[in-house]
Design a protein around this motif. Structure first.
Motif, short mmCIF file in Angstrom:
data_model
loop_
_atom_site.label_atom_id
_atom_site.label_comp_id
_atom_site.label_asym_id
_atom_site.label_seq_id
_atom_site.Cartn_x
_atom_site.Cartn_y
_atom_site.Cartn_z
N GLU A 39 -10.26 -42.65 -11.67
CA GLU A 39 -9.41 -42.61 -11.94
C GLU A 39 -9.71 -40.61 -12.20
OE1 GLU A 39 -5.17 -42.91 -15.26
OE2 GLU A 39 -7.03 -43.99 -14.54
N PHE A 40 -10.17 -39.98 -12.84
CA PHE A 40 -10.80 -38.76 -13.76
C PHE A 40 -10.82 -38.08 -11.81
CE2 PHE A 40 -13.33 -35.01 -14.05
CZ PHE A 40 -12.62 -34.65 -15.29
N ALA A 41 -11.86 -39.08 -11.39
CA ALA A 41 -12.48 -38.30 -9.89
C ALA A 41 -11.50 -37.61 -8.61
CB ALA A 41 -13.60 -38.89 -8.91
N LEU A 42 -10.45 -38.95 -8.36
CA LEU A 42 -9.07 -38.84 -7.47
C LEU A 42 -8.39 -38.35 -8.04
CD1 LEU A 42 -8.50 -43.14 -7.06
CD2 LEU A 42 -10.10 -41.11 -5.54
N SER A 43 -8.10 -37.71 -9.36
CA SER A 43 -7.07 -36.66 -10.03
C SER A 43 -7.72 -35.50 -9.84
CB SER A 43 -6.25 -36.96 -11.84
OG SER A 43 -5.95 -38.62 -11.38
N ARG A 44 -8.94 -35.39 -10.08
CA ARG A 44 -9.48 -34.13 -9.81
C ARG A 44 -8.79 -33.64 -8.35
NH1 ARG A 44 -13.93 -30.83 -11.66
NH2 ARG A 44 -13.82 -29.07 -10.44
N ALA A 45 -9.47 -34.54 -7.47
CA ALA A 45 -10.18 -34.73 -5.69
C ALA A 45 -8.21 -34.66 -5.08
CB ALA A 45 -10.21 -35.60 -5.18
N GLY A 46 -6.85 -33.97 -5.40
CA GLY A 46 -5.41 -34.01 -5.79
C GLY A 46 -4.99 -35.51 -5.92
N LEU A 47 -5.67 -36.68 -5.90
CA LEU A 47 -4.83 -38.15 -5.23
C LEU A 47 -4.69 -38.40 -6.24
CD1 LEU A 47 -8.07 -38.93 -3.10
CD2 LEU A 47 -5.81 -38.23 -2.46
N CYS A 52 -4.35 -45.47 -4.13
CA CYS A 52 -5.49 -45.36 -3.53
C CYS A 52 -5.94 -46.60 -4.08
CB CYS A 52 -6.16 -44.54 -4.02
SG CYS A 52 -5.98 -42.46 -3.68
N PRO A 53 -5.78 -47.62 -3.18
CA PRO A 53 -6.16 -49.48 -3.35
C PRO A 53 -7.68 -49.31 -3.60
CG PRO A 53 -5.30 -49.21 -1.53
CD PRO A 53 -5.67 -48.21 -1.91
N VAL A 54 -7.77 -50.30 -4.87
CA VAL A 54 -9.43 -50.17 -5.42
C VAL A 54 -9.61 -51.55 -5.28
CG1 VAL A 54 -10.63 -49.41 -6.69
CG2 VAL A 54 -9.34 -48.64 -7.51
N GLN A 55 -10.43 -51.83 -4.81
CA GLN A 55 -11.12 -53.12 -4.74
C GLN A 55 -12.39 -54.00 -5.54
OE1 GLN A 55 -13.79 -55.44 -1.81
NE2 GLN A 55 -12.03 -56.12 -0.69
N ASP A 56 -12.40 -54.24 -6.66
CA ASP A 56 -13.21 -54.81 -7.29
C ASP A 56 -14.65 -55.19 -6.98
OD1 ASP A 56 -15.29 -55.50 -10.12
OD2 ASP A 56 -13.87 -54.90 -11.25
N ARG A 57 -15.72 -55.23 -7.45
CA ARG A 57 -17.11 -55.53 -6.53
C ARG A 57 -18.17 -55.83 -7.50
NH1 ARG A 57 -17.17 -54.21 -0.64
NH2 ARG A 57 -20.15 -54.33 -0.50
N LEU A 75 -14.07 -34.59 0.25
CA LEU A 75 -14.85 -34.38 -0.27
C LEU A 75 -16.01 -33.61 -1.43
CD1 LEU A 75 -18.56 -35.21 0.51
CD2 LEU A 75 -18.06 -33.83 2.32
N ARG A 76 -15.37 -32.19 -1.46
CA ARG A 76 -16.02 -31.59 -2.25
C ARG A 76 -15.15 -31.91 -3.17
NH1 ARG A 76 -13.56 -27.31 0.20
NH2 ARG A 76 -11.26 -28.02 -1.27
N GLU A 77 -14.26 -32.22 -3.97
CA GLU A 77 -13.13 -32.81 -5.17
C GLU A 77 -13.97 -33.47 -5.45
OE1 GLU A 77 -12.11 -29.81 -6.85
OE2 GLU A 77 -12.53 -28.59 -4.97
N LEU A 78 -13.66 -34.32 -4.90
CA LEU A 78 -14.55 -36.47 -5.29
C LEU A 78 -15.96 -36.38 -5.36
CD1 LEU A 78 -13.33 -38.78 -5.41
CD2 LEU A 78 -14.72 -39.14 -3.46
N VAL A 79 -16.79 -35.34 -5.52
CA VAL A 79 -18.26 -35.01 -5.89
C VAL A 79 -17.89 -33.97 -7.45
CG1 VAL A 79 -20.52 -34.17 -5.47
CG2 VAL A 79 -19.17 -35.02 -3.68
N ARG A 80 -17.79 -32.95 -7.37
CA ARG A 80 -17.33 -32.77 -8.46
C ARG A 80 -17.00 -33.20 -9.62
NH1 ARG A 80 -14.72 -27.14 -6.36
NH2 ARG A 80 -16.68 -26.20 -4.99
N GLY A 81 -15.44 -34.68 -9.14
CA GLY A 81 -14.97 -34.66 -10.27
C GLY A 81 -16.01 -36.46 -10.55
N LEU A 82 -16.46 -36.73 -9.97
CA LEU A 82 -17.41 -38.10 -10.12
C LEU A 82 -18.58 -37.06 -10.96
CD1 LEU A 82 -18.02 -40.15 -7.04
CD2 LEU A 82 -16.61 -41.01 -9.23
N GLU A 83 -18.96 -36.10 -10.63
CA GLU A 83 -19.97 -35.77 -11.49
C GLU A 83 -19.26 -35.36 -13.55
OE1 GLU A 83 -23.66 -33.14 -11.88
OE2 GLU A 83 -23.53 -35.00 -11.10
N ASP A 84 -18.55 -34.17 -12.87
CA ASP A 84 -18.24 -34.35 -14.30
C ASP A 84 -17.46 -35.37 -14.99
OD1 ASP A 84 -17.80 -31.63 -13.47
OD2 ASP A 84 -16.34 -31.64 -13.12
#
Length: 291
Positions: A39-47, A52-57, A75-84
């Motif tokens: 949720e944090f990473a998607l929001s960071r990417a402006g989404l 954004c549908p999510v499937q649990d695996r 690509l740019r913001e998703l990586v930054r969001g995941l890292e943060d």
């Protein structure tokens, strides 16, 4: 039953390192925390996470991103969001609950039947994220929180465009062959590293090109060189190799480095690939898991 028409998406796959090796209580915590990271990473990417549908695996999630999303921003913001988000997670939990991710990005057609999603693009991305060389990069990068692998299409159209915040030099190719003997290549980057540790500096030919004129797939170019160097704080030894079919196994030696164009098995999953060159021993060692 006639299959519904497919829709085009950007596809993100996240997989938690070592998930199946944790205690059940730790698995439950990591599973819940992963959704907060997403949720944090998607929001960071402006989404909008709700769009954004999510499937649990189980040990990860598959995310479908609307195709109208800017790929460079994604690509740019998703990586930054995941890292943060992972840095924040690491500050809250001990090492038993440490979350490190293998993340992948691809684009293609997906057939959706409720929460059942199918498509070649989904399968291809799963193979990239689960490839042995990608696991080995994360194992070598001991201070990293995630490794990102993108498909050749994403690398060619997005990474090589030299858009702001995306450094092509930080990506190196990871060659492998699937269990169905299909040669594949992904492009790997590790936030915080100038280049992913444990991958050859010379990309050489793609595995498909090598196969077309009798080369050995899976060696990944100059096996004697290591493009990203080693993380001396947490090095990893070469994996234990269990070769099922010796006709597919070939060892290449050069400058003290080893490349294997054969089948190695980690747990219940296996792919063909090139283990990284061994590095100097150190007191603490980290190995790739079989999740």
């Amino acid at each position: 039953m006639v299959a519904p028409d497919p829709l085009s998406y950007w596809i993100v796959l996240l997989d938690i390192e070592g998930f199946s090796l944790r205690a059940e209580t730790a698995q439950a915590t990591l599973h819940e925390e992963l959704y907060q990271v997403v949720e944090f990473a998607l929001s960071r990417a402006g989404l909008d996470p709700g769009a954004c549908p999510v499937q649990d695996r189980g040990d990860g999630v598959l995310i479908l991103i609307p195709v109208g999303t800017s790929p460079t921003k994604l690509l740019r913001e998703l990586v930054r969001g995941l890292e943060d988000a992972l840095v924040e997670h690491h500050g809250k939990y001990n090492d038993d609950h440490r979350m490190r991710l293998r993340a992948g990005l691809h684009q293609g057609l997906v057939i959706r039947r409720g929460q059942r999603w199918t498509g070649t693009a989904v399968n291809d991305l799963a193979r990239l994220v689960d490839a042995g060389p990608v696991k080995q990069v994360l194992a070598r990068a001991g201070r990293a929180h995630l490794v990102m692998v993108v498909s050749e299409e994403i690398h060619r159209s997005v990474v090589l465009g030299r858009y702001p915040g995306i450094d092509p030099a930080a990506y190196l190719p990871a060659d492998f062959v699937t269990k169905h003997e299909e040669p594949r290549r992904g492009w790997v980057t590790v936030p915080g590293y100038p280049a992913p540790p444990g991958l050859p500096a010379d990309p050489g030919e793609s595995p498909r090109d090598r196969g077309s004129h009798g080369g050995t797939p899976g060696t990944g170019g100059n096996a004697g060189g290591v493009g990203g160097g080693a993380d001396t704080g947490s090095p990893a030894p070469p994996p234990t190799l269990h070769v099922r079919d010796m006709t597919h196994s070939q060892l290449a030696w050069g400058d003290g480095a080893r490349a294997v164009g054969g089948d190695y098995v980690e747990g219940s999953k296996h792919v063909y690939g090139s283990p990284p060159a061994p590095e100097d021993p150190a007191p603490h060692r980290t190995t790739a898991d079989g999740s």
